[in-house]
Design a protein around this motif. Sequence first.
Motif, PDB file in Angstrom:
ATOM      1  N   ASP A  53       4.118   9.573 -17.276  1.00 44.32           N
ATOM      2  CA  ASP A  53       5.015   8.417 -17.198  1.00 44.32           C
ATOM      3  C   ASP A  53       4.801   7.587 -15.930  1.00 44.32           C
ATOM      4  OD1 ASP A  53       6.182   9.140 -19.604  1.00 44.32           O
ATOM      5  OD2 ASP A  53       7.825  10.236 -18.637  1.00 44.32           O
ATOM      6  N   LEU A  54       4.088   8.132 -14.952  1.00 43.79           N
ATOM      7  CA  LEU A  54       3.883   7.441 -13.677  1.00 43.79           C
ATOM      8  C   LEU A  54       2.506   6.789 -13.573  1.00 43.79           C
ATOM      9  CD1 LEU A  54       5.433  10.157 -11.323  1.00 43.79           C
ATOM     10  CD2 LEU A  54       6.576   8.254 -12.495  1.00 43.79           C
ATOM     11  N   VAL A  55       1.754   6.850 -14.650  1.00 41.47           N
ATOM     12  CA  VAL A  55       0.398   6.306 -14.660  1.00 41.47           C
ATOM     13  C   VAL A  55       0.452   4.787 -14.769  1.00 41.47           C
ATOM     14  CG1 VAL A  55      -1.711   6.187 -16.068  1.00 41.47           C
ATOM     15  CG2 VAL A  55      -0.646   8.397 -15.556  1.00 41.47           C
ATOM     16  N   GLY A  56      -0.367   4.109 -13.956  1.00 39.93           N
ATOM     17  CA  GLY A  56      -0.421   2.653 -13.995  1.00 39.93           C
ATOM     18  C   GLY A  56      -1.328   2.126 -15.093  1.00 39.93           C
ATOM     19  N   ASP A  57      -2.462   2.768 -15.288  1.00 41.26           N
ATOM     20  CA  ASP A  57      -3.434   2.355 -16.301  1.00 41.26           C
ATOM     21  C   ASP A  57      -3.685   3.545 -17.228  1.00 41.26           C
ATOM     22  OD1 ASP A  57      -5.596   1.543 -17.818  1.00 41.26           O
ATOM     23  OD2 ASP A  57      -6.988   1.409 -16.133  1.00 41.26           O
ATOM     24  N   PRO A  58      -3.207   3.475 -18.463  1.00 43.09           N
ATOM     25  CA  PRO A  58      -3.340   4.616 -19.369  1.00 43.09           C
ATOM     26  C   PRO A  58      -4.791   5.046 -19.617  1.00 43.09           C
ATOM     27  CG  PRO A  58      -2.034   2.856 -20.386  1.00 43.09           C
ATOM     28  CD  PRO A  58      -2.515   2.356 -19.067  1.00 43.09           C
ATOM     29  N   HIS A  59      -5.730   4.112 -19.469  1.00 44.69           N
ATOM     30  CA  HIS A  59      -7.139   4.456 -19.695  1.00 44.69           C
ATOM     31  C   HIS A  59      -7.703   5.305 -18.565  1.00 44.69           C
ATOM     32  CE1 HIS A  59      -7.308   1.996 -23.242  1.00 44.69           C
ATOM     33  NE2 HIS A  59      -6.807   0.978 -22.564  1.00 44.69           N
ATOM     34  N   SER A  60      -7.219   5.091 -17.349  1.00 46.51           N
ATOM     35  CA  SER A  60      -7.740   5.848 -16.206  1.00 46.51           C
ATOM     36  C   SER A  60      -6.932   7.111 -15.917  1.00 46.51           C
ATOM     37  CB  SER A  60      -7.763   4.969 -14.952  1.00 46.51           C
ATOM     38  OG  SER A  60      -6.434   4.733 -14.499  1.00 46.51           O
ATOM     39  N   GLY A  61      -5.650   7.106 -16.236  1.00 42.78           N
ATOM     40  CA  GLY A  61      -4.803   8.264 -15.941  1.00 42.78           C
ATOM     41  C   GLY A  61      -4.398   8.359 -14.480  1.00 42.78           C
ATOM     42  N   VAL A  62      -4.585   7.288 -13.717  1.00 46.54           N
ATOM     43  CA  VAL A  62      -4.293   7.295 -12.275  1.00 46.54           C
ATOM     44  C   VAL A  62      -2.840   6.897 -12.034  1.00 46.54           C
ATOM     45  CG1 VAL A  62      -4.877   6.195 -10.064  1.00 46.54           C
ATOM     46  CG2 VAL A  62      -6.680   6.809 -11.675  1.00 46.54           C
ATOM     47  N   ILE A  63      -2.184   7.622 -11.144  1.00 51.59           N
ATOM     48  CA  ILE A  63      -0.803   7.300 -10.772  1.00 51.59           C
ATOM     49  C   ILE A  63      -0.743   5.880 -10.210  1.00 51.59           C
ATOM     50  CG2 ILE A  63       1.046   7.848  -9.141  1.00 51.59           C
ATOM     51  CD1 ILE A  63       0.445  10.769  -9.515  1.00 51.59           C
ATOM     52  N   HIS A  64       0.276   5.146 -10.588  1.00 53.18           N
ATOM     53  CA  HIS A  64       0.473   3.757 -10.167  1.00 53.18           C
ATOM     54  C   HIS A  64       0.663   3.664  -8.645  1.00 53.18           C
ATOM     55  CE1 HIS A  64       2.453  -0.136  -9.711  1.00 53.18           C
ATOM     56  NE2 HIS A  64       1.918  -0.444 -10.878  1.00 53.18           N
ATOM     57  N   GLY A  65       0.101   2.632  -8.057  1.00 53.11           N
ATOM     58  CA  GLY A  65       0.209   2.423  -6.620  1.00 53.11           C
ATOM     59  C   GLY A  65       1.644   2.292  -6.124  1.00 53.11           C
ATOM     60  N   GLY A  66       2.527   1.736  -6.937  1.00 62.43           N
ATOM     61  CA  GLY A  66       3.929   1.612  -6.553  1.00 62.43           C
ATOM     62  C   GLY A  66       4.608   2.964  -6.403  1.00 62.43           C
ATOM     63  N   VAL A  67       4.195   3.933  -7.206  1.00 61.90           N
ATOM     64  CA  VAL A  67       4.735   5.287  -7.105  1.00 61.90           C
ATOM     65  C   VAL A  67       4.276   5.917  -5.790  1.00 61.90           C
ATOM     66  CG1 VAL A  67       4.706   7.585  -8.159  1.00 61.90           C
ATOM     67  CG2 VAL A  67       4.852   5.544  -9.600  1.00 61.90           C
ATOM     68  N   ILE A  68       3.020   5.700  -5.443  1.00 63.30           N
ATOM     69  CA  ILE A  68       2.497   6.211  -4.173  1.00 63.30           C
ATOM     70  C   ILE A  68       3.223   5.545  -3.010  1.00 63.30           C
ATOM     71  CG2 ILE A  68       0.439   6.329  -2.710  1.00 63.30           C
ATOM     72  CD1 ILE A  68      -1.178   6.583  -5.376  1.00 63.30           C
ATOM     73  N   SER A  69       3.485   4.266  -3.129  1.00 64.00           N
ATOM     74  CA  SER A  69       4.235   3.531  -2.116  1.00 64.00           C
ATOM     75  C   SER A  69       5.629   4.128  -1.930  1.00 64.00           C
ATOM     76  CB  SER A  69       4.329   2.062  -2.530  1.00 64.00           C
ATOM     77  OG  SER A  69       5.283   1.373  -1.784  1.00 64.00           O
ATOM     78  N   ALA A  70       6.321   4.409  -3.024  1.00 64.09           N
ATOM     79  CA  ALA A  70       7.658   5.003  -2.947  1.00 64.09           C
ATOM     80  C   ALA A  70       7.614   6.376  -2.287  1.00 64.09           C
ATOM     81  CB  ALA A  70       8.268   5.095  -4.337  1.00 64.09           C
ATOM     82  N   LEU A  71       6.593   7.166  -2.609  1.00 60.27           N
ATOM     83  CA  LEU A  71       6.432   8.489  -2.005  1.00 60.27           C
ATOM     84  C   LEU A  71       6.231   8.370  -0.500  1.00 60.27           C
ATOM     85  CD1 LEU A  71       5.980  11.592  -2.233  1.00 60.27           C
ATOM     86  CD2 LEU A  71       3.565  11.071  -2.626  1.00 60.27           C
ATOM     87  N   MET A  72       5.362   7.464  -0.082  1.00 67.81           N
ATOM     88  CA  MET A  72       5.076   7.318   1.349  1.00 67.81           C
ATOM     89  C   MET A  72       6.297   6.791   2.108  1.00 67.81           C
ATOM     90  SD  MET A  72       1.142   6.028   1.227  1.00 67.81           S
ATOM     91  CE  MET A  72       0.764   6.408   2.931  1.00 67.81           C
ATOM     92  N   ASP A  73       7.006   5.840   1.515  1.00 69.99           N
ATOM     93  CA  ASP A  73       8.200   5.297   2.145  1.00 69.99           C
ATOM     94  C   ASP A  73       9.256   6.387   2.328  1.00 69.99           C
ATOM     95  OD1 ASP A  73       9.931   3.280   3.181  1.00 69.99           O
ATOM     96  OD2 ASP A  73      10.773   2.932   1.187  1.00 69.99           O
ATOM     97  N   THR A  74       9.463   7.198   1.304  1.00 66.66           N
ATOM     98  CA  THR A  74      10.438   8.282   1.373  1.00 66.66           C
ATOM     99  C   THR A  74      10.032   9.321   2.402  1.00 66.66           C
ATOM    100  OG1 THR A  74      10.989   7.915  -0.947  1.00 66.66           O
ATOM    101  CG2 THR A  74      11.653  10.034   0.010  1.00 66.66           C
ATOM    102  N   CYS A  75       8.756   9.646   2.457  1.00 66.19           N
ATOM    103  CA  CYS A  75       8.260  10.630   3.424  1.00 66.19           C
ATOM    104  C   CYS A  75       8.438  10.112   4.848  1.00 66.19           C
ATOM    105  CB  CYS A  75       6.801  10.952   3.121  1.00 66.19           C
ATOM    106  SG  CYS A  75       6.192  12.409   3.990  1.00 66.19           S
TER     107      CYS A  75
END
Length: 149
Positions: A53-75
């Motif tokens: 559910d957190l993937v940005g591009d279903p073809h690549s399977g890579v987690i969306h950059g916004g999710v990584i941003s939220a993780l880093m901000d919270t950390c």
Amino acid sequence: MTADQDSVETQDEQRRRIARQFIQAIPHARALGMQLDELGPGNAAISMPWNADLVGDPHSGVIHGGVISALMDTCCGAAVMAHPDGAKVTATIDLRIDYMRAATPRQGIRARAECYHVTRSVAFVRAWAMDDDETRPVAAATGAFTFER
């Protein structure tokens, strides 16, 4: 154990409790499955499992950059809350994130943050996000956060 050692341990436990409460109080942190892995004086590590559910591009399977941003901000916020000078409240003033590469598909992401300097009202933080290959960061961040004692 001396009274000073008891006091330090009590402060460490208090910082951990405050940081955990900080993360649990953020609805998107709970929704994204963030978990506090480590906490020390002025530093934190938070992980998040891969989720389709957190993937940005279903073809690549890579987690969306916004999710990584939220993780880093919270950390980063958790690292500020864990600073020995005792922030009671924090909020992001500025956060710059440099994305270095796409995360590896189907791998969880971990962030590490260090609150390396505080003034009377501002905390300065740096952070890194990585997947299983810790030698090649996915992203790096620097930020400024409010520091209310």
